[in-house]
Design an enzyme around this catalytic site. Structure first.
Site, PDB file in Angstrom:
ATOM      1  N   HIS A  52       8.018   3.675  -7.719  1.00 61.33           N
ATOM      2  CA  HIS A  52       6.664   3.122  -7.602  1.00 61.33           C
ATOM      3  C   HIS A  52       6.183   2.769  -9.014  1.00 61.33           C
ATOM      4  CE1 HIS A  52       2.748   2.311  -6.003  1.00 61.33           C
ATOM      5  NE2 HIS A  52       2.196   3.161  -6.843  1.00 61.33           N
ATOM      6  N   CYS A  91      -1.453   0.376  -1.613  1.00 59.51           N
ATOM      7  CA  CYS A  91      -0.243  -0.091  -2.294  1.00 59.51           C
ATOM      8  C   CYS A  91       1.034   0.357  -1.614  1.00 59.51           C
ATOM      9  CB  CYS A  91      -0.327   0.306  -3.759  1.00 59.51           C
ATOM     10  SG  CYS A  91      -1.861  -0.367  -4.459  1.00 59.51           S
ATOM     11  N   HIS A 118       1.072  -4.280 -11.394  1.00 57.11           N
ATOM     12  CA  HIS A 118       1.020  -3.652 -10.077  1.00 57.11           C
ATOM     13  C   HIS A 118       0.500  -4.687  -9.081  1.00 57.11           C
ATOM     14  CE1 HIS A 118       0.769  -1.058  -6.817  1.00 57.11           C
ATOM     15  NE2 HIS A 118       0.254   0.020  -7.373  1.00 57.11           N
TER      16      HIS A 118
END
Lengths: 320, 376
Positions: free
Chosen positions: B267, B139, B304
């Site tokens: 994040h 990620c 996400h």
């Protein structure tokens, strides 16, 4: 785009391939005196809870780091925060992905093991390598098809040139698992990993490590003749060994400047993302044995070879 | 040398382009729905932020991630006035590649070839790009790719670079996360006391990066610096020390102090571990300045989006810098303890004059990348 103009030296190589022993075996026609056996070679405490790709990669990396003089016992003795990891793999975690999908279909998510979580992401091999040796520099996983191995070496060199790292641990790995067998059509295929330690020249010199070879140039493009021309450079280095996979064959024109060609996949089968790193290990082995000329490595991607990568490896000189 | 962004493209559950996504996020619109194609009986978690583009309901199909990537790259090239050419490097970041297609193929529900696994062949076919590199960097992938793109430009090895990322939700990743999380989230709620964990989203993002002064399109933002490192600590859990090191390195590369950062794109993946680690790192690096920048987390509305999430955050940041508007963190009503002292945007969008933004992206394998961009 053949490189940043700053050479990077190879200071260590390692190999963990089913059926082969030392890096020298890569260029032998067949047989190996003490062949690596995954049944015994991929066991031990450090191998627990890791997939087959990660275990092969850890074995090859240990050999390469030891070869480079960067291990004290089993502990990394180099600059941890200035050491990057670059892994090339295409099939590394496909066994986990497919097994987990089967388990969900049969038993729902409650049948899954929490320990499998790292292997759902394609970068788990690089993560395990970093953890094993405490390597806190950039950590890159290249999944770029058939050119991936040479591309990984390109990016390792680029990160050293861009001053993001002094040392690069480059690993190419492809495990032979059930999904891979089906995906490549049950042709012969690699089961193993190769590793190369690459270093900036100032760093190599500062610790007095002997250079084994220099990556003089590498490139990625559309046509093999252009890529080869680009990495050979304006001084048209004589090539003693051309490592080329099945597919793009050296044409007749090659015979005037290339002594020998060799296809590692003829013996190892489909090597996919590991091929470029295997070629580099074979090339260093060739130069270690004082083979004449430079080593050219090429690989291609896709069924129609619409992307190619090329790399030129030369014996260490004054600039390395 | 200085690198600039001249074009942007994106696809997410909340919209099919950067402007549409930005408008939706500023309005607090979420892409959250019940799972559209997975069998609910096999999962505890039943929600995700999927792109609703399957040809039929309840049945999945291969190569969706590739489709969105092509869309985002096309948008970015058009926006940035870049004519796709063989010599232009394309750096692709992804967590799961086309592993969803592999699952469908393995289960007998679709076709895939080895060449489909990474995205190079599709981009060669569609645009004629030949210098394509797929990085599976979890990620943090697209911010890693962005950093490497700036290196290529700085080293004189390219004149323009396309950076892009994409991910479609896989059963193996969604399922294993579902198995591992202690609670079953019904929404992704970063920094809220009632958060229950991470939920995945789908999407793609792309930008065109050039050297400052090159090309005929005005710069949208200047890339001041991108850092990348690895915790070397745990295969899936974050380490505040590694994250702080990445933030500090990004500021150093940018030539900016923490008191010069106006906006932080967190994040913010909605797990207790991430929120605690990110907050600890922010306090360690920003010190007294931690309460100064506005902070938001768009995963609260996009889910996400994995490999492409860092670049999607960056695209939203660029629009925020220009508009002086920052989307809120959806679902943030009761901030968790570690949010104390941080200026999290909640409720409605915030307005403020903004010049600089920090973008965070952390991934499995303990890999971190942090970018600092400036309005141009």
């Amino acid at each position: 785009m053949t490189g940043p103009g700053r050479p990077a030296a190879v200071t260590g190589i390692g190999l963990a391939v089913s059926g082969l022993g030392t890096p020298d075996d890569l260029l032998q026609p067949d047989g190996a005196e003490e062949a690596f056996d995954p049944a015994t070679g991929l066991t031990g405490r450090a191998m627990r809870h890791k997939d087959r790709a990660s275990r092969f990669a850890l074995r090859a990396a240990a050999d390469a780091l030891r070869d480079a003089g960067l291990l004290t016992g089993a502990t990394f003795a180099g600059p941890a925060s200035r050491t990057c990891v670059v892994v090339s793999t295409n099939f590394g975690n496909l066994d986990s992905v497919c097994t987990f999908a089967d388990t969900i279909a049969e038993d729902s998510v409650l049948g899954l093991s929490p320990l499998g979580l790292p292997h759902t992401s394609s970068n788990s091999v690089a993560g395990w390598l970093a953890i094993e040796y405490g390597l806190r520099g950039p950590n890159l996983t290249v999944c770029n098809g058939g050119t991936g191995g040479l591309d990984a070496l390109f990016w390792a060199r680029a990160m050293i040139a861009a001053d993001r790292a002094d040392v690069a641990l480059v690993v190419g790995v492809e495990p032979d698992t059930a999904p891979v067998a089906r995906l490549v059509g049950h042709r012969p295929r690699l089961d193993g990993a190769a590793a190369v330690v690459l270093e900036s020249v100032p760093h190599r010199r500062s610790r007095g490590a002997p250079p084994r070879a220099v990556i003089t140039a590498c490139t990625h493009g559309a046509a093999l003749p252009d890529a080869v021309r680009a990495v050979r450079g304006t001084d048209r280095q004589p090539v003693g060994l051309w490592l080329t996979p099945a597919g793009p064959r050296p044409g007749d024109a090659a015979s005037s400047w290339c002594a020998t060609t060799r296809d590692l996949t003829a013996r190892l089968g489909e090597c996919s993302g590991a091929l470029g790193v295997l070629q580099c290990v074979a090339g260093v082995s060739y130069l270690d044995a004082s083979g004449p000329g430079a080593v050219l490595a090429t690989s291609a991607d896709g069924p129609d070879h619409t992307a190619v990568a090329a790399l030129l490896l030369t014996a260490p000189g004054q600039a390395s | 040398m200085s690198c600039v962004i001249t074009g942007m493209g994106a696809v997410a559950a909340v919209g099919g382009g950067p402007e549409q996504i930005f408008t939706a996020l500023c309005a607090g619109t979420s892409g959250l729905t019940k799972l559209r194609a997975f069998d609910l009986n096999r999962y505890r978690a039943h929600h995700a932020y999927e792109i609703d583009d399957r040809t039929g309901p309840g049945r999945d199909e291969p190569l969706r991630a590739t489709r969105w990537l092509v869309d985002a790259v096309e948008q970015a090239c058009a926006d940035g006035g870049l004519t796709p050419a063989a010599r232009v490097p394309v750096l692709l970041g992804t967590t799961l590649r086309e592993q969803r297609s592999v699952e469908l193929w393995w289960r007998g529900e679709g076709e895939v070839s080895a060449a489909d696994l990474h995205f190079g062949p599709a981009l060669r076919r569609r645009f004629g790009f030949t210098r394509t590199y797929t990085f599976a960097n979890a990620c943090a992938a697209t911010l890693y790719a962005l950093g490497l793109a700036t290196d290529l430009l700085d080293l004189g090895m390219a004149d323009a670079v396309v950076v892009a990322g994409t991910d479609a939700i896989t059963e193996s990743a969604f399922g294993t996360l579902d198995r591992v999380q202690n609670r079953t989230p019904e929404a992704l709620r970063p920094f809220d006391r009632a958060r229950a964990g991470m939920l995945m989203g789908e999407g793609a993002s792309a930008v065109v990066v050039r050297r400052d002064g090159d090309g005929d399109r005005p710069a949208l933002a200047r890339i001041r610096g991108v850092s990348m490192n690895c915790d070397a600590y745990h295969p899936t859990a974050p380490d505040p020390a590694g994250i702080a090191a990445a933030m500090h390195a990004a500021h150093t590369r940018a030539g900016l102090g923490p008191d010069e950062i106006d906006l932080v794109m967190l994040h913010g993946s909605g797990t207790e571990l991430n929120d605690a680690a990110e907050a600890t790192a922010l306090h360690a690096v920003f010190g007294d300045a931690a309460a100064r920048p506005l902070m938001t987390a768009i995963k609260s509305m996009t889910g996400h989006t994995l490999g492409g999430s860092g670049l999607l955050s960056l695209i939203v940041a660029v629009l925020s810098l220009h508009r002086g508007v920052v989307p809120p963190i959806a679902g943030l009503t009761d901030p968790a303890d570690e949010a104390a002292g941080l200026r999290l945007v909640s409720g409605t969008a915030a307005t403020a004059p903004l010049r600089t933004a920090q973008v965070d992206a952390f991934g499995f394998g303990g890999i971190n990348a942090v970018a600092v961009v400036e309005r141009s």
